[in-house]
Design a protein around this motif. Structure first.
Motif, PDB file in Angstrom:
ATOM      1  N   GLY A 100      51.162 -23.877   1.442  1.00 10.85           N
ATOM      2  CA  GLY A 100      52.402 -23.084   1.338  1.00 10.85           C
ATOM      3  C   GLY A 100      52.092 -21.696   0.806  1.00 10.85           C
ATOM      4  O   GLY A 100      52.471 -20.670   1.400  1.00 10.85           O
ATOM      5  N   LEU A 101      51.319 -21.685  -0.283  1.00 11.72           N
ATOM      6  CA  LEU A 101      50.981 -20.384  -0.911  1.00 11.72           C
ATOM      7  C   LEU A 101      50.227 -19.518   0.093  1.00 11.72           C
ATOM      8  O   LEU A 101      50.595 -18.366   0.352  1.00 11.72           O
ATOM      9  CB  LEU A 101      50.087 -20.658  -2.140  1.00 11.72           C
ATOM     10  CG  LEU A 101      50.113 -19.578  -3.245  1.00 11.72           C
ATOM     11  CD1 LEU A 101      51.494 -19.533  -3.890  1.00 11.72           C
ATOM     12  CD2 LEU A 101      49.050 -19.881  -4.307  1.00 11.72           C
ATOM     13  N   MET A 127      50.081 -19.585   3.308  1.00 13.67           N
ATOM     14  CA  MET A 127      50.879 -19.109   4.444  1.00 13.67           C
ATOM     15  C   MET A 127      51.838 -18.011   3.990  1.00 13.67           C
ATOM     16  O   MET A 127      51.960 -16.962   4.627  1.00 13.67           O
ATOM     17  CB  MET A 127      51.664 -20.270   5.059  1.00 13.67           C
ATOM     18  CG  MET A 127      50.765 -21.257   5.779  1.00 13.67           C
ATOM     19  SD  MET A 127      49.762 -20.400   7.014  1.00 13.67           S
ATOM     20  CE  MET A 127      48.252 -21.328   6.918  1.00 13.67           C
ATOM     21  N   ALA A 128      52.484 -18.255   2.852  1.00 16.42           N
ATOM     22  CA  ALA A 128      53.473 -17.254   2.401  1.00 16.42           C
ATOM     23  C   ALA A 128      52.763 -15.934   2.143  1.00 16.42           C
ATOM     24  O   ALA A 128      53.200 -14.868   2.603  1.00 16.42           O
ATOM     25  CB  ALA A 128      54.158 -17.753   1.131  1.00 16.42           C
ATOM     26  N   LEU A 129      51.619 -16.028   1.432  1.00 14.31           N
ATOM     27  CA  LEU A 129      50.893 -14.774   1.131  1.00 14.31           C
ATOM     28  C   LEU A 129      50.498 -14.073   2.422  1.00 14.31           C
ATOM     29  O   LEU A 129      50.712 -12.875   2.584  1.00 14.31           O
ATOM     30  CB  LEU A 129      49.652 -15.092   0.291  1.00 14.31           C
ATOM     31  CG  LEU A 129      49.944 -15.349  -1.197  1.00 14.31           C
ATOM     32  CD1 LEU A 129      48.656 -15.685  -1.949  1.00 14.31           C
ATOM     33  CD2 LEU A 129      50.622 -14.124  -1.811  1.00 14.31           C
ATOM     34  N   CYS A 130      49.956 -14.862   3.372  1.00  8.73           N
ATOM     35  CA  CYS A 130      49.519 -14.191   4.624  1.00  8.73           C
ATOM     36  C   CYS A 130      50.696 -13.481   5.273  1.00  8.73           C
ATOM     37  O   CYS A 130      50.591 -12.318   5.681  1.00  8.73           O
ATOM     38  CB  CYS A 130      48.956 -15.243   5.584  1.00  8.73           C
ATOM     39  SG  CYS A 130      47.398 -15.881   4.988  1.00  8.73           S
ATOM     40  N   ILE A 131      51.835 -14.188   5.320  1.00  6.89           N
ATOM     41  CA  ILE A 131      52.981 -13.555   5.995  1.00  6.89           C
ATOM     42  C   ILE A 131      53.339 -12.260   5.280  1.00  6.89           C
ATOM     43  O   ILE A 131      53.498 -11.198   5.898  1.00  6.89           O
ATOM     44  CB  ILE A 131      54.189 -14.524   6.012  1.00  6.89           C
ATOM     45  CG1 ILE A 131      53.906 -15.680   6.974  1.00  6.89           C
ATOM     46  CG2 ILE A 131      55.461 -13.802   6.421  1.00  6.89           C
ATOM     47  CD1 ILE A 131      55.016 -16.699   7.058  1.00  6.89           C
ATOM     48  N   ILE A 132      53.396 -12.358   3.938  1.00  8.52           N
ATOM     49  CA  ILE A 132      53.826 -11.151   3.206  1.00  8.52           C
ATOM     50  C   ILE A 132      52.798 -10.028   3.419  1.00  8.52           C
ATOM     51  O   ILE A 132      53.137  -8.912   3.796  1.00  8.52           O
ATOM     52  CB  ILE A 132      53.952 -11.472   1.695  1.00  8.52           C
ATOM     53  CG1 ILE A 132      54.926 -12.627   1.473  1.00  8.52           C
ATOM     54  CG2 ILE A 132      54.378 -10.225   0.928  1.00  8.52           C
ATOM     55  CD1 ILE A 132      56.341 -12.363   1.917  1.00  8.52           C
ATOM     56  N   ILE A 189      50.551  -9.586   5.742  1.00  5.77           N
ATOM     57  CA  ILE A 189      50.494  -9.014   7.095  1.00  5.77           C
ATOM     58  C   ILE A 189      51.744  -8.194   7.354  1.00  5.77           C
ATOM     59  O   ILE A 189      51.681  -7.108   7.925  1.00  5.77           O
ATOM     60  CB  ILE A 189      50.328 -10.146   8.138  1.00  5.77           C
ATOM     61  CG1 ILE A 189      48.919 -10.721   8.015  1.00  5.77           C
ATOM     62  CG2 ILE A 189      50.590  -9.639   9.529  1.00  5.77           C
ATOM     63  CD1 ILE A 189      48.514 -11.651   9.096  1.00  5.77           C
ATOM     64  N   SER A 190      52.881  -8.687   6.858  1.00  2.00           N
ATOM     65  CA  SER A 190      54.091  -7.880   7.132  1.00  2.00           C
ATOM     66  C   SER A 190      53.976  -6.560   6.375  1.00  2.00           C
ATOM     67  O   SER A 190      54.352  -5.514   6.890  1.00  2.00           O
ATOM     68  CB  SER A 190      55.337  -8.643   6.672  1.00  2.00           C
ATOM     69  OG  SER A 190      55.250  -8.816   5.254  1.00  2.00           O
ATOM     70  N   ARG A 191      53.333  -6.571   5.187  1.00  2.00           N
ATOM     71  CA  ARG A 191      53.136  -5.284   4.476  1.00  2.00           C
ATOM     72  C   ARG A 191      52.111  -4.451   5.252  1.00  2.00           C
ATOM     73  O   ARG A 191      52.360  -3.292   5.597  1.00  2.00           O
ATOM     74  CB  ARG A 191      52.614  -5.572   3.054  1.00  2.00           C
ATOM     75  CG  ARG A 191      52.083  -4.371   2.303  1.00  2.00           C
ATOM     76  CD  ARG A 191      53.214  -3.465   1.910  1.00  2.00           C
ATOM     77  NE  ARG A 191      54.348  -4.183   1.353  1.00  2.00           N
ATOM     78  CZ  ARG A 191      54.339  -4.751   0.133  1.00  2.00           C
ATOM     79  NH1 ARG A 191      53.257  -4.704  -0.603  1.00  2.00           N
ATOM     80  NH2 ARG A 191      55.391  -5.375  -0.326  1.00  2.00           N
ATOM     81  N   PHE A 192      51.012  -5.111   5.603  1.00  2.00           N
ATOM     82  CA  PHE A 192      49.889  -4.361   6.202  1.00  2.00           C
ATOM     83  C   PHE A 192      50.295  -3.864   7.593  1.00  2.00           C
ATOM     84  O   PHE A 192      49.971  -2.764   8.000  1.00  2.00           O
ATOM     85  CB  PHE A 192      48.676  -5.304   6.295  1.00  2.00           C
ATOM     86  CG  PHE A 192      47.493  -4.710   6.998  1.00  2.00           C
ATOM     87  CD1 PHE A 192      47.090  -5.201   8.246  1.00  2.00           C
ATOM     88  CD2 PHE A 192      46.806  -3.643   6.434  1.00  2.00           C
ATOM     89  CE1 PHE A 192      46.009  -4.641   8.888  1.00  2.00           C
ATOM     90  CE2 PHE A 192      45.722  -3.085   7.103  1.00  2.00           C
ATOM     91  CZ  PHE A 192      45.321  -3.583   8.317  1.00  2.00           C
ATOM     92  N   CYS A 193      51.083  -4.702   8.279  1.00  2.00           N
ATOM     93  CA  CYS A 193      51.404  -4.277   9.644  1.00  2.00           C
ATOM     94  C   CYS A 193      52.768  -3.603   9.670  1.00  2.00           C
ATOM     95  O   CYS A 193      53.459  -3.659  10.668  1.00  2.00           O
ATOM     96  CB  CYS A 193      51.462  -5.499  10.562  1.00  2.00           C
ATOM     97  SG  CYS A 193      49.870  -6.262  10.687  1.00  2.00           S
ATOM     98  N   VAL A 204      55.302  -1.512  10.476  1.00  2.01           N
ATOM     99  CA  VAL A 204      55.403  -0.390  11.425  1.00  2.01           C
ATOM    100  C   VAL A 204      56.399   0.581  10.811  1.00  2.01           C
ATOM    101  O   VAL A 204      57.531   0.200  10.516  1.00  2.01           O
ATOM    102  CB  VAL A 204      55.910  -0.912  12.793  1.00  2.01           C
ATOM    103  CG1 VAL A 204      56.026   0.225  13.768  1.00  2.01           C
ATOM    104  CG2 VAL A 204      54.970  -2.000  13.288  1.00  2.01           C
TER     105      VAL A 204
END
Lengths: 298, 224, 213, 461
Positions: free
Chosen positions: A29-30, A32-37, A39-43, A45
């Protein structure tokens, strides 16, 4: 401890595996949540935040009638100012007001909501010049000597408009296209695609429309189509409020003057004038409507 | 919660928005499991349980879950209930668990469950969400079991497992095959459409007849 | 590693939609136009390959050794949903062109029986003798025997070809629907019933493959 | 419509600036909140599941005896039984996983089919076989399955009707397919048929519940061979003409077994006569014709056997019989030595053996490349006065569809063609096996190429 009644079902709680399971669940869970956050920060647009708000308020049908790739494209164009609100017929009034506030432009005009109707009802009743055995829809058929119908403006019923309509509001049967007034959102895509330019916009409150647009004289029409308008002018004469005028053999209804009395519908010998909303119940009792302020040129 | 709202949800779930026959959702289990009526009924009950529980929990948490991780959270909750159902079935209904097999786990990605969670449960209070889950589940169970009864009757000449006549004498093997599943499902949707439109038109006709005068005036007011 | 066997069975004999009945919702929903069908097919194929590549190691090296196989549904689904969301963002950032043709279908792909279906098929366990991948791991002092029906390479490969089988079926249907949707059939038969009957004929055709395969 | 400047425009301008700053702080909190919520939900769900798993845990024993209750209710385990003999657990149809014996003589076997099920998965079943003189299959149920997504079609109704009360000898090889039982999941049915046959094969050959004449003969052979028999698996060859051909005056050849064991030479076992007056001769199998006639070739023979039977057993191997059956003229006269210079040709394959015959004809065993799934096909081609008299398929690697090439193809293709020049594939192929047919074509061409060059029978290459 076997909590349950069946003796052999269940085993003692193994706290070790329970701990492992928790660890795995929390770990994944951690992660996945971190990756989403991240990537959404890093990507992220870089987008003007207003675009998202405008997009939420648009109708969101992605119909493309405004010429932009879907509502997000239209929202971006609106924020950059390259598009105007009224090229989207879908969004209702309150949404348009809110969007204008966000964009800081003035909201002008309350366009009368309209729906589209097919100004032809010939279809299988209209003679064919040739039998078309080719690929595709009306657009391709139209390239072959103007389509297979004897009447040059007749609807071929091969469904280019059916494909174009994002709301699945159009169906072709009995040889010509029918538009379902409840589903139609007047986005205008079918109007652009129809090769014969048969589809016209009428105000939503209209009750009758002319289902023929041939400009030939009565005698020629008789030979070509059993449902075509022979320009006899009866409708023009019987209309009490003078809303119908024959313009080179095609009756044109001026909806600002139309009092929805339905007399033209009864008078027409060829039944070319049809109901917009196919309702057979309150045929007779169409109430009086005071003419509205003339606002948009049709 | 008003009686009329109850009727509206009930009718929505069973008829107006029947997940299998009107919205054509959850088609994977419908086609695969409807070979035997018992399996379909079991599947329907499992979906019903998952739907009700997940709708309740999701509507409880609807304000807590931030929008960005909305889908993963919903899916985790639904997956939990599906795993609990499959464990329960494995323990107490082994034969049903064996025959459902793969399809029990696929309830997680069933379009009905996540669809109702997103479109209904995340905007409505708990009571209505639970009811919606219940009637959606009943609608699914009803239609799936109906299709299964027809397919089983024609395909393997039995009704809920009881042999009615000797299949070698008369049974259309086509209905137990994949192609038969598509055909039966398609015809069922068509028949349901026919009945639905007929009833709908009659209702509208009666509705319009009773309240003719006031409606038209009110209608034109609305149109302003 | 019988590659030809996997390819033939994944594309035709055990076609993911017509033989195994998984992934029917997008199959019916997205096949109005061949363009959108192709987009959906490729999106599903991409996600299937990633799913197989990720869920296979998780199952064999995390879930089975630790004895928490019952968690496989929740872990797979969580991983798939997050991966798809990440893929969507990455596509949006780096390849907007691809995103506009493929990206819009990605949220559709997560709630799709095909993806979890392929994850289940790929992580099938089998008796030790006929396992393509067998290992014993010592975890917390206990030796745990793992025997998987497919090795990692086979898993990813079959994921890819199940995806292509899915794309094949959905494009075929999209092509057929161009004509079928315009047939002048009775009003209630329009739309889904006619699509179902087209799919029924396709299923018959693909059934023959399963007899040969 | 001219744009009219409105106060509303001014307000939105400055609020968006402060919004920018708020956004930065807000997103961090929001991100943490999102992560926290997801992790908490995972935590709660994980805990709930772990608890449920322990509460509802179905252990393997429970699953096993739940199946037992279903197929054989009055099962009382007789623990004096030794259980599974794992060395003999694998059968031609699948694998036997466990065997239990009930006090009243019934056996419960757990067997798994070879992977011919749906999407080549397997099915494992429990089978109950009644004890007593005529053991029958009393019940079976599906235990676990791999990849059988339509296992749901096999309902309890089928489990009460298929294979029930069939004697285990009947189920044995007759219809391992078990297909055509009509549950809509044909591949899964096949897998169940195979699993049941695996169980009954184990019952007959290892548990020796019932003694078919064949198993009695096999036991006698093993008794005769004694120590040498271990590791060998004897498979009966059911070729009635060969049994007829090996008759010596009134002694009937009742069984012919081929004994195979990995990396050691195969045995040919001839069993004459019935029950007590059974006379057995065991000969080494893959010897040349000449070596076979010597005394050393005979591995074992029962006492008091008259020599004519032994001589008959030594005279012709089953392989030579098959070759002669297809081309009567070929009288074996021993092996020719391979001329290695022409033994390989890269576009065709390799020539392995040459058999000479009394009347000058030769038979070349050649392997052709380019088969299905890049496998090979080995054929024997008989060539006499530079014309192909006939050919048969000896073996193949990975040619899963070679079954489509039937005898009528073998008698019609290539027969009568001269070996002067390479032979085109042309119409010599069956739809669906083009690759295997090309491999055969290559093998035949290889044999002709070898014959052309080594024996100067036809024109030189």
């Amino acid at each position: 401890m076997n909590l349950l009644l069946f003796a052999e079902i269940g085993r003692d709680i193994e706290w070790v595996t329970l701990g492992i399971a928790l660890a795995i669940m929390v770990g994944i869970g951690l992660l996945m949540a971190l990756c989403i956050i991240l990537i959404s920060r890093f990507c992220q647009v870089k987008e003007d935040p207003r675009i998202k708000e405008v997009e939420q308020r648009l109708a969101g049908a992605n119909c493309g009638a405004c010429g932009h790739p879907g509502c997000s494209g239209f929202a971006k164009a609106l924020v950059e100012g390259t598009a105007t609100l009224d090229s989207c017929g879908q969004t209702n009034k309150e949404a348009q007001i809110e969007i204008s506030n966000i964009l800081g432009i003035a909201y002008d005009g309350n366009a009368e909501p309209t729906i589209a109707v097919v100004a032809c009802s010939g279809g299988s009743q209209c003679e064919d010049k040739y039998a078309y055995q080719g690929y595709g829809t009306c657009v391709s058929q139209n390239m072959l000597a103007g389509g297979r119908k004897a009447c040059e403006v007749g609807c071929m019923g091969s469904g280019s408009c059916v494909d174009a309509c994002p709301y699945m509001a159009i169906e072709c049967f009995d040889g010509y296209a029918h538009i379902d007034p409840e589903l139609c959102r007047s986005c205008g895509l079918c109007i652009q695609t129809c090769p014969k330019r048969l589809i016209k916009r009428v105000p939503k409150s209209a009750t009758v429309y002319v289902a023929c647009s041939t400009e030939c004289r009565g005698k020629d029409v008789m030979s070509k189509c059993k449902a075509g308008c022979i320009a006899c002018g009866k409708c023009e004469r019987t209309c009490p409020s003078g809303a119908i005028h024959l313009v080179n053999n095609v009756p044109i209804i001026d909806y600002s003057k139309c009092t929805h009395c339905g007399k033209c519908l009864e008078a027409c010998p060829r039944h070319c004038i049809k109901h917009v909303h196919p309702v057979d119940t309150h045929e007779k009792t169409i109430t009086k409507v005071e003419p509205e302020k003339e606002s948009k040129a049709e | 919660m008003k009686k009329e709202r109850f009727n509206q949800i009930a009718l929505d779930g069973l008829v107006r928005q029947n997940p299998t026959l009107r919205l054509v959702l959850g088609t994977c289990p419908t086609l695969a499991v409807t070979i035997s009526a018992i399996n379909s009924f079991g599947m329907g009950m499992a979906v019903l349980f998952v739907l009700v529980c997940s709708n309740v929990i999701i509507s409880l948490l609807r304000n807590v879950i931030p929008d960005r991780v909305r889908i993963p959270c919903f899916i985790v909750i639904i997956a939990t209930f599906v795993t609990i159902v499959s464990m329960f079935m494995e323990a107490f209904l082994p034969s049903l668990f064996e025959s459902l097999g793969v399809w029990l786990a696929l309830i997680v990605v069933n379009c009905i469950v996540l669809g109702r969670a997103e479109s209904f449960a995340s905007h409505n209070p708990v009571g209505e969400s639970a009811l919606d889950g219940l009637f959606m589940g009943l609608g699914f169970t009803l239609s799936v079991t109906l299709i299964a009864i027809v397919r089983e009757l024609l395909g393997s000449a039995s009704f809920f497992g009881m042999e009615l006549w000797d299949p070698s004498k008369f049974s259309i093997k086509f209905f137990t095959s994949n192609a038969g599943a598509f055909l039966t499902y398609g015809l069922f949707i068509a028949i349901f459409n026919v009945c639905y439109n007929a009833v709908d038109r009659k209702l509208k006709h009666k509705h319009a007849q009773q309240t003719l005068a006031p409606v038209t005036v009110a209608e034109t007011k609305e149109a302003e | 590693m019988d590659v030809l066997g996997i390819i033939f069975s994944a594309l035709f004999a055990n076609n993911f939609i017509l033989a195994q009945f998984k992934g029917i919702c997008p199959f019916l929903g997205v096949s109005q136009k061949p363009g959108s069908a192709l987009g959906m097919g490729l999106a599903v194929t991409a996600v299937m390959v990633i799913t197989c590549a990720v869920t296979y190691p998780i199952y064999t090296f995390v879930l089975v050794p630790l004895g928490i196989k019952y968690l496989y549904i929740i872990v797979f689904i969580l991983v798939i949903a997050s991966l798809v969301q990440m893929l969507e963002m990455i596509l949006k950032k780096f390849t907007p062109g691809l995103y506009s043709s493929l990206g819009i279908y990605l949220p559709l792909v997560t709630t799709n029986c095909a993806i979890l279906g392929v994850a289940q098929l790929v992580t099938a366990e089998v008796a030790a003798t006929s396992a393509h991948f067998a290992k014993t791991l010592v975890v917390f002092g206990k030796a745990v025997k793992i025997s998987m029906a497919m090795s990692f390479g086979e898993a990813v490969l079959s994921g890819l070809f199940y995806g292509l089988g899915f794309t094949l079926a959905i494009i075929l249907l999209a092509g057929l629907r161009q004509k079928v949707d315009r047939l002048n059939v009775a009003k209630p038969m329009r739309g889904f019933p006619m699509t179902m009957i087209t799919a029924c004929f396709m299923a018959m055709a693909f059934y023959i493959f399963s007899l040969i395969g | 419509m001219a744009k009219k400047e409105k106060t509303v425009a001014v307000e939105t301008a400055d609020t968006s600036v402060s919004a920018e700053k708020a956004m930065k702080k807000g997103t961090v909190i929001q991100a943490v909140k999102a992560v926290a919520v997801l992790v908490i939900i995972c935590l709660v769900c994980g805990a709930l599941l772990a608890l449920c798993n322990d509460l509802l845990y179905v252990s393997d024993e429970v699953r096993a005896d739940r199946a037992l209750q279903k197929i054989y209710p009055n099962f009382k385990n007789d623990d004096s039984f030794a259980g599974l003999d794992s060395s003999k657990a694998s059968t031609p149809y699948g694998q036997v996983l466990s065997v239990k014996k009930s006090t009243d003589g019934a056996y419960i076997l757990e067997a798994v089919s070879s992977n011919i099920g749906f999407s080549n998965g397997t099915v494992s079943i429990f089978v109950a076989v009644s004890g007593g003189t005529d053991p029958k299959i009393v019940g079976w149920t599906v235990d676990k399955n791999v990849g059988q997504s339509f296992i749901g079609n096999i309902t309890s109704k089928h489990q009460k009707t298929w294979f029930i009360n069939q004697s285990i000898t009947v189920v044995n090889p007759e219809n391992p397919e078990g297909s055509g039982l009509g549950s809509g999941a044909t591949h899964t049915e096949n897998a169940i048929g195979y699993a049941i046959n695996a169980a009954s094969y184990y019952c007959i050959n290892v548990l020796k519940l019932v003694s078919t004449p064949e198993s009695e003969a096999k036991d006698a052979v093993i008794a005769l061979l004694g120590a040498e028999a271990d590791g060998y698996s004897f498979v009966a060859v059911k070729d009635a003409d060969y049994l007829e051909a090996c008759k010596v005056d009134e002694h009937e050849l009742s069984f012919y077994f081929e004994g195979k064991k990995t990396e050691s030479d195969p045995l040919a076992v001839y069993v004459y006569g019935e029950d007590e007056n059974r006379q057995i001769v065991v000969v080494k199998d893959n010897l040349t014709h000449a070596e076979r006639l010597e005394e050393s070739a005979v591995v074992a023979k029962s006492e008091g056997i008259n020599d004519s039977l032994v001589a008959k057993a030594q005279s012709r191997s089953y392989f030579e019989y098959q070759v002669q059956k297809s081309h009567a003229a070929f009288e074996f006269a021993g092996m020719g030595d391979i001329n290695s210079e022409f033994a390989t040709k890269d576009e065709y394959g390799t020539a392995n053996k040459v058999y000479l015959s009394t009347d000058g004809a030769i038979m070349v065993e050649a392997t052709g490349k380019g088969g299905f799934a890049s496998g090979t096909v080995t054929v024997n081609v008989i060539i006499a006065d530079s014309v192909i008299k006939g050919w048969t398929i000896v073996s193949n690697v990975d040619q899963s569809y070679i079954g489509n090439i039937k005898n009528e193809h073998m008698t019609s293709w290539y027969v009568g063609q001269s070996i002067g020049q390479p032979i085109e594939l042309g119409s010599n192929k069956v739809t669906g096996t083009t690759l295997s047919s090309t491999a055969i074509n290559n093998a035949v061409n290889m044999a002709c190429y070898y014959a052309r060059n080594t024996l100067q029978q036809g024109g030189a290459e």
